[in-house]
Design a protein around this motif. Structure first.
Motif, PDB file in Angstrom:
ATOM      1  N   LEU A   1      49.234  -3.572  22.201  1.00 28.57           N
ATOM      2  CA  LEU A   1      48.711  -3.872  20.866  1.00 28.57           C
ATOM      3  C   LEU A   1      49.117  -5.270  20.437  1.00 28.57           C
ATOM      4  O   LEU A   1      48.364  -5.962  19.769  1.00 28.57           O
ATOM      5  N   GLY A   2      50.333  -5.684  20.756  1.00 32.63           N
ATOM      6  CA  GLY A   2      50.813  -7.020  20.384  1.00 32.63           C
ATOM      7  C   GLY A   2      52.113  -6.952  19.604  1.00 32.63           C
ATOM      8  O   GLY A   2      53.183  -6.769  20.172  1.00 32.63           O
ATOM      9  N   VAL A   3      52.009  -7.079  18.279  1.00 32.22           N
ATOM     10  CA  VAL A   3      53.174  -6.952  17.394  1.00 32.22           C
ATOM     11  C   VAL A   3      52.979  -5.712  16.533  1.00 32.22           C
ATOM     12  O   VAL A   3      51.992  -5.596  15.811  1.00 32.22           O
ATOM     13  N   VAL A   4      53.914  -4.801  16.634  1.00 25.37           N
ATOM     14  CA  VAL A   4      53.864  -3.546  15.882  1.00 25.37           C
ATOM     15  C   VAL A   4      54.912  -3.604  14.776  1.00 25.37           C
ATOM     16  O   VAL A   4      56.083  -3.919  15.031  1.00 25.37           O
ATOM     17  N   GLY A   5      54.493  -3.324  13.561  1.00 27.05           N
ATOM     18  CA  GLY A   5      55.431  -3.209  12.447  1.00 27.05           C
ATOM     19  C   GLY A   5      55.652  -1.736  12.128  1.00 27.05           C
ATOM     20  O   GLY A   5      54.700  -0.955  12.116  1.00 27.05           O
ATOM     21  N   ILE A   6      56.894  -1.360  11.892  1.00 24.31           N
ATOM     22  CA  ILE A   6      57.212   0.035  11.570  1.00 24.31           C
ATOM     23  C   ILE A   6      58.099   0.064  10.331  1.00 24.31           C
ATOM     24  O   ILE A   6      59.171  -0.557  10.310  1.00 24.31           O
ATOM     25  N   ILE A   7      57.640   0.751   9.306  1.00 22.45           N
ATOM     26  CA  ILE A   7      58.412   0.939   8.086  1.00 22.45           C
ATOM     27  C   ILE A   7      58.846   2.399   8.045  1.00 22.45           C
ATOM     28  O   ILE A   7      58.008   3.298   8.124  1.00 22.45           O
TER      29      ILE A   7
ATOM     30  N   CYS B   1      57.657   0.833  22.033  1.00 26.93           N
ATOM     31  CA  CYS B   1      56.931  -0.430  21.883  1.00 26.93           C
ATOM     32  C   CYS B   1      57.209  -1.357  23.057  1.00 26.93           C
ATOM     33  O   CYS B   1      56.291  -1.999  23.585  1.00 26.93           O
ATOM     34  N   PHE B   2      58.467  -1.425  23.480  1.00 30.19           N
ATOM     35  CA  PHE B   2      58.842  -2.313  24.584  1.00 30.19           C
ATOM     36  C   PHE B   2      58.185  -1.875  25.885  1.00 30.19           C
ATOM     37  O   PHE B   2      57.631  -2.697  26.626  1.00 30.19           O
ATOM     38  N   LYS B   3      58.212  -0.581  26.184  1.00 22.36           N
ATOM     39  CA  LYS B   3      57.601  -0.087  27.429  1.00 22.36           C
ATOM     40  C   LYS B   3      56.097  -0.339  27.437  1.00 22.36           C
ATOM     41  O   LYS B   3      55.495  -0.582  28.493  1.00 22.36           O
ATOM     42  N   ALA B   4      55.480  -0.292  26.257  1.00 21.54           N
ATOM     43  CA  ALA B   4      54.041  -0.538  26.164  1.00 21.54           C
ATOM     44  C   ALA B   4      53.710  -2.025  26.028  1.00 21.54           C
ATOM     45  O   ALA B   4      52.561  -2.382  25.756  1.00 21.54           O
ATOM     46  N   GLY B   5      54.716  -2.894  26.208  1.00 17.30           N
ATOM     47  CA  GLY B   5      54.469  -4.335  26.262  1.00 17.30           C
ATOM     48  C   GLY B   5      54.346  -5.022  24.923  1.00 17.30           C
ATOM     49  O   GLY B   5      53.807  -6.132  24.845  1.00 17.30           O
ATOM     50  N   ASN B   6      54.877  -4.399  23.871  1.00 17.27           N
ATOM     51  CA  ASN B   6      54.766  -4.960  22.525  1.00 17.27           C
ATOM     52  C   ASN B   6      56.092  -5.519  22.027  1.00 17.27           C
ATOM     53  O   ASN B   6      57.165  -5.133  22.486  1.00 17.27           O
ATOM     54  N   ALA B   7      56.000  -6.390  21.028  1.00 15.95           N
ATOM     55  CA  ALA B   7      57.148  -6.732  20.196  1.00 15.95           C
ATOM     56  C   ALA B   7      57.087  -5.852  18.962  1.00 15.95           C
ATOM     57  O   ALA B   7      55.999  -5.431  18.546  1.00 15.95           O
ATOM     58  N   VAL B   8      58.249  -5.575  18.356  1.00 20.71           N
ATOM     59  CA  VAL B   8      58.264  -4.681  17.199  1.00 20.71           C
ATOM     60  C   VAL B   8      59.146  -5.260  16.103  1.00 20.71           C
ATOM     61  O   VAL B   8      60.216  -5.816  16.371  1.00 20.71           O
ATOM     62  N   ILE B   9      58.661  -5.158  14.878  1.00 22.28           N
ATOM     63  CA  ILE B   9      59.432  -5.515  13.687  1.00 22.28           C
ATOM     64  C   ILE B   9      59.713  -4.234  12.922  1.00 22.28           C
ATOM     65  O   ILE B   9      58.784  -3.517  12.532  1.00 22.28           O
ATOM     66  N   LEU B  10      60.980  -3.938  12.705  1.00 21.79           N
ATOM     67  CA  LEU B  10      61.386  -2.724  12.008  1.00 21.79           C
ATOM     68  C   LEU B  10      61.787  -3.034  10.572  1.00 21.79           C
ATOM     69  O   LEU B  10      62.465  -4.030  10.305  1.00 21.79           O
ATOM     70  N   LYS B  11      61.370  -2.164   9.676  1.00 23.53           N
ATOM     71  CA  LYS B  11      61.798  -2.247   8.274  1.00 23.53           C
ATOM     72  C   LYS B  11      62.319  -0.871   7.892  1.00 23.53           C
ATOM     73  O   LYS B  11      61.570   0.038   7.576  1.00 23.53           O
ATOM     74  N   GLY B  12      63.641  -0.689   8.004  1.00 18.13           N
ATOM     75  CA  GLY B  12      64.248   0.585   7.677  1.00 18.13           C
ATOM     76  C   GLY B  12      64.620   0.663   6.213  1.00 18.13           C
ATOM     77  O   GLY B  12      64.712  -0.350   5.507  1.00 18.13           O
ATOM     78  N   GLY B  13      64.854   1.865   5.742  1.00 15.32           N
ATOM     79  CA  GLY B  13      65.235   2.060   4.354  1.00 15.32           C
ATOM     80  C   GLY B  13      66.691   1.717   4.112  1.00 15.32           C
ATOM     81  O   GLY B  13      67.521   1.721   5.026  1.00 15.32           O
ATOM     82  N   SER B  14      67.027   1.432   2.866  1.00 14.75           N
ATOM     83  CA  SER B  14      68.391   1.066   2.510  1.00 14.75           C
ATOM     84  C   SER B  14      69.370   2.201   2.781  1.00 14.75           C
ATOM     85  O   SER B  14      70.554   1.959   3.053  1.00 14.75           O
TER      86      SER B  14
ATOM     87  N   ALA C   1      57.537 -13.690  21.014  1.00 13.93           N
ATOM     88  CA  ALA C   1      58.143 -12.746  21.961  1.00 13.93           C
ATOM     89  C   ALA C   1      57.119 -11.835  22.617  1.00 13.93           C
ATOM     90  O   ALA C   1      57.316 -11.394  23.758  1.00 13.93           O
ATOM     91  N   LYS C   2      56.024 -11.528  21.911  1.00 19.18           N
ATOM     92  CA  LYS C   2      55.066 -10.551  22.459  1.00 19.18           C
ATOM     93  C   LYS C   2      54.427 -11.042  23.746  1.00 19.18           C
ATOM     94  O   LYS C   2      54.058 -10.229  24.601  1.00 19.18           O
ATOM     95  N   ARG C   3      54.313 -12.354  23.897  1.00 16.24           N
ATOM     96  CA  ARG C   3      53.710 -12.878  25.115  1.00 16.24           C
ATOM     97  C   ARG C   3      54.593 -12.575  26.331  1.00 16.24           C
ATOM     98  O   ARG C   3      54.098 -12.257  27.410  1.00 16.24           O
TER      99      ARG C   3
ATOM    100  N   ASN D   1      68.256 -11.110  30.016  1.00 13.44           N
ATOM    101  CA  ASN D   1      67.418 -12.312  30.054  1.00 13.44           C
ATOM    102  C   ASN D   1      65.977 -12.033  29.633  1.00 13.44           C
ATOM    103  O   ASN D   1      65.018 -12.544  30.222  1.00 13.44           O
ATOM    104  N   VAL D   2      65.855 -11.185  28.613  1.00 13.94           N
ATOM    105  CA  VAL D   2      64.564 -10.894  27.994  1.00 13.94           C
ATOM    106  C   VAL D   2      64.621 -11.396  26.560  1.00 13.94           C
ATOM    107  O   VAL D   2      65.663 -11.305  25.890  1.00 13.94           O
ATOM    108  N   HIS D   3      63.504 -11.905  26.079  1.00 14.13           N
ATOM    109  CA  HIS D   3      63.460 -12.474  24.721  1.00 14.13           C
ATOM    110  C   HIS D   3      63.973 -11.441  23.712  1.00 14.13           C
ATOM    111  O   HIS D   3      63.377 -10.367  23.556  1.00 14.13           O
ATOM    112  N   PRO D   4      65.077 -11.724  22.999  1.00  8.92           N
ATOM    113  CA  PRO D   4      65.620 -10.730  22.059  1.00  8.92           C
ATOM    114  C   PRO D   4      64.702 -10.434  20.889  1.00  8.92           C
ATOM    115  O   PRO D   4      64.828  -9.378  20.254  1.00  8.92           O
TER     116      PRO D   4
END
Length: 416
Positions: free
Chosen positions: A115-121, A136-149, A15-17, A170-173
């Motif tokens: 940056l590319g792919v940003v992970g956020i915990i 992250c989206f405005k800066a052209g990145n994909a993001v993976i979120l890891k939220g707490g329970s 997706a980051k591409r 029509n943007v890569h989800p």
């Protein structure tokens, strides 16, 4: 065999591409739609948040963390406004940061790139979900979120709405992905995905940040805890000081830019402390202080050494007396976490000395520490408040979610 976490990394890389190629106008349209979709689905988000709040109370979550977890229609509106403000900001991607001509004719410049792919915990902060996506989206990145329970129902619903917005646009989800597994083992595995993640950002308490820093093989931008101080100098306007301190301590107690430690010039202890103690007790704040503070107000309990370095995230405040601005600076630099520090003074020299010598990401004169925030700084939302000194420091907006590459324009040059 590819694990669940690895598969998320692979999907984000695909997706980051696409994210990096989107025009500013296209990204802004998506962010505007996302903001409206969140507002249109307020009832669904609040139903999910009610489950998290119920679980939080049942599990004995303290008042400060419950406040961070809580959503209402007004807070969802604020989250949506944050996305709209991000859309209104200049897109940093593609910006050329200067171009110079070398004697051999080469033109050498720097260009901002994602940056590319940003992970956020992160922990019990459902608003981080939309903030992180938007920036992250405005800066052209994909993001993976890891939220707490603690916030998983709220986070899951917000992510679902935002992914639907991406699909409808029509943007890569997979520009936005959520780690559904809330276990510690999933978090640790995410920290090891340097094959797919370009950077990892922890947002939460000291324990989470320490775990990420110690375990991650992915480069980390450390968003630190906030043992924030205010120093009341002898020349301070005491009426103004009481209001600033009350705001910094009680406006929201469970946030990293809230006041935790007060430092007071010894010459104004008797004039300030009884007034301040009464004002803060109206807000149920517990005060602990050194001997001079306790003598000035018998209702204040004696502080211990641990109090000077504690981020309470609760209705509690430590109070320390000092002889002058130099002692105040020394005390703050010893116990602070590099977040936000303020001086209340009418003395220009002392104000400048404080600004120059206090080691923190944000240093204030005659203002509440509560302004250390991406929205207040005009960044839209923020990805976090960095207390480290490499790559980014202070509230991190769009620029902090990009890096640079050199672009070199030639006309046939060869090195001899």
């Amino acid at each position: 065999m590819t694990t669940y976490i690895e598969s998320l990394g692979q999907r984000a890389c695909a997706a980051k591409r696409e994210a990096a190629r989107l025009s500013a106008n296209r990204k802004n349209e998506v962010l505007e739609k996302a903001a409206q979709d969140l507002i249109d689905n307020t009832d669904i988000i609040l139903e999910a948040n009610a489950l998290d709040m119920e679980n939080g109370r049942a599990n004995g979550m303290d008042a400060g963390l419950l406040d961070r977890l809580y959503l209402d229609a007004g807070r969802i509106e604020s989250i949506a406004q944050g996305l709209k403000q991000i859309a209104s900001l200049n897109d940093p991607v593609g910006e050329v940061l200067g171009m110079k001509k070398r004697p051999n004719g080469l033109m050498i410049g720097k260009k901002r790139v994602p940056l590319g792919v940003v992970g956020i915990i992160f922990e019990a902060r459902p608003n981080v979900t939309a903030d992180a996506f938007g920036l992250c989206f405005k800066a052209g990145n994909a993001v993976i979120l890891k939220g707490g329970s603690d916030a998983i129902h709220s986070i899951r619903e917000i992510v679902s709405i935002l992914r639907q917005t991406l699909e409808k646009s029509n943007v890569h989800p997979d520009c936005l992905l959520l780690v559904e597994d809330t276990s510690r083992s999933a978090a640790v595995e995410l920290m090891k995905q340097n094959q797919y993640l370009d950077v990892l950002i922890p947002r939460g308490g000291a324990g989470l940040i320490r775990a990420v820093v110690e375990n991650s093989t992915v480069p980390v931008i450390e968003t630190g805890t906030g043992n924030c101080h205010i120093f009341v100098d002898e020349s301070a306007d005491l009426d103004q000081a009481v209001e600033i301190i009350r705001n910094a301590k009680t406006q929201r107690v469970g946030v990293c830019n809230a006041l935790e430690s007060l430092v007071v010039h010894e010459r104004i202890v008797d004039a300030l402390i009884p007034r301040l103690g009464a004002a803060l007790r109206e807000k149920d704040v517990e005060l602990v202080g050194d001997e001079k503070v306790c003598l000035a107000d018998p209702l204040i309990r004696t502080a211990c050494e641990k109090d000077w370095g504690t981020e309470y995230l609760a209705l509690k405040l430590s109070v320390k007396t000092v002889a002058d601005v130099d002692e105040a600076i020394a005390h703050i630099n010893k116990y602070n976490t590099g977040h936000s520090e303020s001086i209340l003074t009418e003395n220009y020299t002392n104000a400048q000395k404080f600004l120059d010598e206090v080691d923190a990401a944000c240093v204030y004169v005659n203002a509440s520490t509560r302004f250390t925030d991406g929205f207040e700084f005009g960044f839209g939302a923020e990805i976090g408040i960095s207390t480290q000194k490499l790559h980014a420091r202070g509230p991190m907006g769009l620029d902090a979610l990009t890096t640079t590459k050199y672009v070199i324009l030639g006309s046939g040059q060869i090195r001899k």
